[in-house]
Design a protein around this motif. Structure first.
Motif, PDB file in Angstrom:
ATOM      1  N   GLY A  91       0.319  -1.257   0.037  1.00 42.06           N
ATOM      2  CA  GLY A  91       0.376   0.234   0.347  1.00 42.06           C
ATOM      3  C   GLY A  91       0.916   1.366  -0.176  1.00 42.06           C
ATOM      4  N   LEU A  92       2.168   1.352   0.399  1.00 41.88           N
ATOM      5  CA  LEU A  92       3.033   2.078   0.325  1.00 41.88           C
ATOM      6  C   LEU A  92       3.011   2.806  -0.761  1.00 41.88           C
ATOM      7  N   ALA A  93       3.217   2.136  -2.270  1.00 40.90           N
ATOM      8  CA  ALA A  93       3.127   3.404  -3.643  1.00 40.90           C
ATOM      9  C   ALA A  93       2.287   3.814  -3.939  1.00 40.90           C
ATOM     10  N   TYR A  94       0.931   2.648  -3.398  1.00 38.44           N
ATOM     11  CA  TYR A  94      -0.355   3.547  -3.719  1.00 38.44           C
ATOM     12  C   TYR A  94      -1.273   5.068  -2.643  1.00 38.44           C
ATOM     13  N   SER A 148       0.022   3.936   6.698  1.00 40.64           N
ATOM     14  CA  SER A 148       0.293   4.040   8.290  1.00 40.64           C
ATOM     15  C   SER A 148      -1.471   4.110   9.482  1.00 40.64           C
ATOM     16  N   LEU A 149      -1.410   5.246   8.709  1.00 44.13           N
ATOM     17  CA  LEU A 149      -2.545   5.161   9.278  1.00 44.13           C
ATOM     18  C   LEU A 149      -3.594   3.859   9.363  1.00 44.13           C
ATOM     19  N   LEU A 150      -4.096   2.868   8.097  1.00 36.75           N
ATOM     20  CA  LEU A 150      -4.764   2.167   8.062  1.00 36.75           C
ATOM     21  C   LEU A 150      -4.065   0.609   9.181  1.00 36.75           C
ATOM     22  N   LEU A 204       9.351  10.652   2.509  1.00 41.05           N
ATOM     23  CA  LEU A 204       8.737   9.283   2.811  1.00 41.05           C
ATOM     24  C   LEU A 204       8.151   9.160   1.321  1.00 41.05           C
ATOM     25  N   PRO A 205       7.032   8.236   1.171  1.00 43.96           N
ATOM     26  CA  PRO A 205       6.447   7.624  -0.063  1.00 43.96           C
ATOM     27  C   PRO A 205       5.379   9.047  -0.262  1.00 43.96           C
ATOM     28  N   ARG A 206       5.016   9.548  -1.069  1.00 40.71           N
ATOM     29  CA  ARG A 206       3.520   9.843  -1.252  1.00 40.71           C
ATOM     30  C   ARG A 206       2.406   9.011  -1.853  1.00 40.71           C
ATOM     31  N   SER A 207       1.323   9.842  -1.314  1.00 39.11           N
ATOM     32  CA  SER A 207      -0.180   8.341  -1.928  1.00 39.11           C
ATOM     33  C   SER A 207       0.115   9.334  -3.665  1.00 39.11           C
ATOM     34  N   ALA A 208      -0.154   8.116  -4.768  1.00 37.84           N
ATOM     35  CA  ALA A 208      -0.476   8.652  -6.250  1.00 37.84           C
ATOM     36  C   ALA A 208      -1.802   9.411  -6.879  1.00 37.84           C
ATOM     37  N   TRP A 209      -2.579   9.242  -5.514  1.00 39.46           N
ATOM     38  CA  TRP A 209      -3.827   9.744  -5.743  1.00 39.46           C
ATOM     39  C   TRP A 209      -3.939  11.006  -4.406  1.00 39.46           C
TER      40      TRP A 209
END
Length: 164
Positions: free
Chosen positions: A103-106, A113-115, A155-160
């Motif tokens: 999920g980190l990539a998406y 992390s919250l989920l 840190l990885p950012r959300s694609a959406w």
């Protein structure tokens, strides 16, 4: 009526196994800690030790302290437990870690992390619906801020969602 399970044989291993595992973790942490002093990049030097090389040192020092604590505490593997206790929790936790990593990539670090921090206590048996999301939010935002602002690690950012 008693709350205690019927007499079951103690789990194998005992104190010797606990100390052996703790010393192996300590040795691995020391080896990985020493590897962080290999050729340091110009970025790490210019950021006065913070950045990509600071966090692994911090993490390995913490793991070493926990390994020492594990070696020095009383034996826990001699407790009587029903056979197969915790197997479903372990499988659920492994599945949650795999889903978190994917999920980190998406979703990015903050949302993933919250989920993860909301679901993990459920797999471990903690059932406080008000406490779990509050602690999960505080933990996720704190770790995100620590990495981004103190350790200077992006840190990885959300694609959406562009902000997360």
């Amino acid at each position: 009526m008693s709350d205690h399970p019927p007499d079951l044989p103690p789990q194998p291993g005992g104190r010797a196994l606990q100390i052996t595992v703790a010393l192996a973790i300590l040795a691995l942490a020391a080896l990985l800690f020493s590897q962080t002093f290999a050729e340091i990049s110009a970025f790490a030097q210019s950021s006065q030790g913070r950045g990509p090389f600071f966090y692994p040192r911090f993490l390995m020092a913490g793991i070493a302290v926990l390994a020492l604590t594990m070696a020095l505490r009383p034996a826990f593997s001699d407790e009587v437990r029903p056979e197969g206790a915790g197997r479903r929790r372990l499988i659920g936790l492994i599945a949650a870690v795999v889903a978190y990593a994917l999920g980190l990539a998406y979703l990015g670090f903050l949302i993933s992390s919250l989920l993860f921090a909301c679901l993990t206590p459920l797999f471990l048996g903690y059932r406080r619906p008000v406490v779990i999301p509050l602690v999960a939010a505080a933990f996720s935002v704190s770790v995100w801020w620590l990495f981004e602002s103190v350790f200077l690690i992006i840190l990885p950012r959300s694609a959406w969602f562009s902000g997360f």
